[in-house]
Design a protein around this motif. Structure first.
Motif, PDB file in Angstrom:
ATOM      1  N   ALA A  36       0.813  -1.222   0.000  1.00 34.17           N
ATOM      2  CA  ALA A  36       0.000   0.000   0.000  1.00 34.17           C
ATOM      3  C   ALA A  36       0.843   1.268   0.000  1.00 34.17           C
ATOM      4  N   LYS A  37       1.979   1.270   0.683  1.00 34.59           N
ATOM      5  CA  LYS A  37       2.777   2.504   0.722  1.00 34.59           C
ATOM      6  C   LYS A  37       3.303   2.866  -0.663  1.00 34.59           C
ATOM      7  N   GLN A  39       1.871   1.846  -3.534  1.00 41.15           N
ATOM      8  CA  GLN A  39       0.686   2.128  -4.341  1.00 41.15           C
ATOM      9  C   GLN A  39       0.183   3.547  -4.079  1.00 41.15           C
ATOM     10  N   ASN A  40       0.167   3.951  -2.813  1.00 39.85           N
ATOM     11  CA  ASN A  40      -0.284   5.296  -2.482  1.00 39.85           C
ATOM     12  C   ASN A  40       0.697   6.357  -2.969  1.00 39.85           C
ATOM     13  N   ALA A  43      -0.150   6.766  -6.532  1.00 40.96           N
ATOM     14  CA  ALA A  43      -1.424   7.492  -6.622  1.00 40.96           C
ATOM     15  C   ALA A  43      -1.203   8.986  -6.373  1.00 40.96           C
ATOM     16  N   ARG A  44      -0.366   9.327  -5.394  1.00 38.87           N
ATOM     17  CA  ARG A  44      -0.074  10.744  -5.118  1.00 38.87           C
ATOM     18  C   ARG A  44       0.637  11.406  -6.282  1.00 38.87           C
ATOM     19  N   LEU A  47      -1.918  12.170  -8.825  1.00 39.69           N
ATOM     20  CA  LEU A  47      -2.763  13.260  -8.357  1.00 39.69           C
ATOM     21  C   LEU A  47      -2.036  14.600  -8.448  1.00 39.69           C
ATOM     22  N   SER A  69      -5.282   8.039 -10.196  1.00 38.92           N
ATOM     23  CA  SER A  69      -4.998   8.147  -8.772  1.00 38.92           C
ATOM     24  C   SER A  69      -6.084   7.458  -7.946  1.00 38.92           C
ATOM     25  N   ALA A  70      -7.331   7.725  -8.279  1.00 42.73           N
ATOM     26  CA  ALA A  70      -8.453   7.140  -7.527  1.00 42.73           C
ATOM     27  C   ALA A  70      -8.459   5.621  -7.656  1.00 42.73           C
ATOM     28  N   TRP A  73      -5.472   4.276  -5.327  1.00 41.52           N
ATOM     29  CA  TRP A  73      -5.417   4.572  -3.897  1.00 41.52           C
ATOM     30  C   TRP A  73      -5.837   3.378  -3.055  1.00 41.52           C
ATOM     31  N   SER A  75      -6.657   1.624   0.635  1.00 37.49           N
ATOM     32  CA  SER A  75      -7.202   2.072   1.917  1.00 37.49           C
ATOM     33  C   SER A  75      -6.440   1.477   3.078  1.00 37.49           C
TER      34      SER A  75
END
Length: 75
Positions: A36-37, A39-40, A43-44, A47, A69-70, A73, A75
């Motif tokens: 996730a880190k 992937q985020n 995504a950032r 964005l 990005s959406a 992201w 969770s």
């Protein structure tokens, strides 16, 4: 006084960062080490580049990057 943004340089930096992160994703995803880190962070990057496109304005490119990005992201 406000500095004038250097959008061509900003887009080049975002493009380079996204290219590196996508390569990392392609390398790590098959072995399930893409977490996730990462992937985020990707995504950032999309964005942030989308926000820069919006400032130019290039609304279509901004919408496309916001969508990427959406989708990414975590969770």
């Amino acid at each position: 006084y406000q500095a004038v943004p250097d959008f061509p340089a900003a887009f080049a930096s975002y493009d380079d960062g996204i290219k590196i992160m996508e390569a990392l994703r392609n390398s790590l995803e098959p072995s399930r080490r893409w977490d996730a880190k990462y992937q985020n962070a990707l995504a950032r990057a999309y964005l942030n580049r989308g926000n820069a496109y919006l400032a130019v304005p290039n609304v279509q490119a901004a919408i496309e990057d916001a969508g990427r990005s959406a989708t990414l992201w975590a969770s």
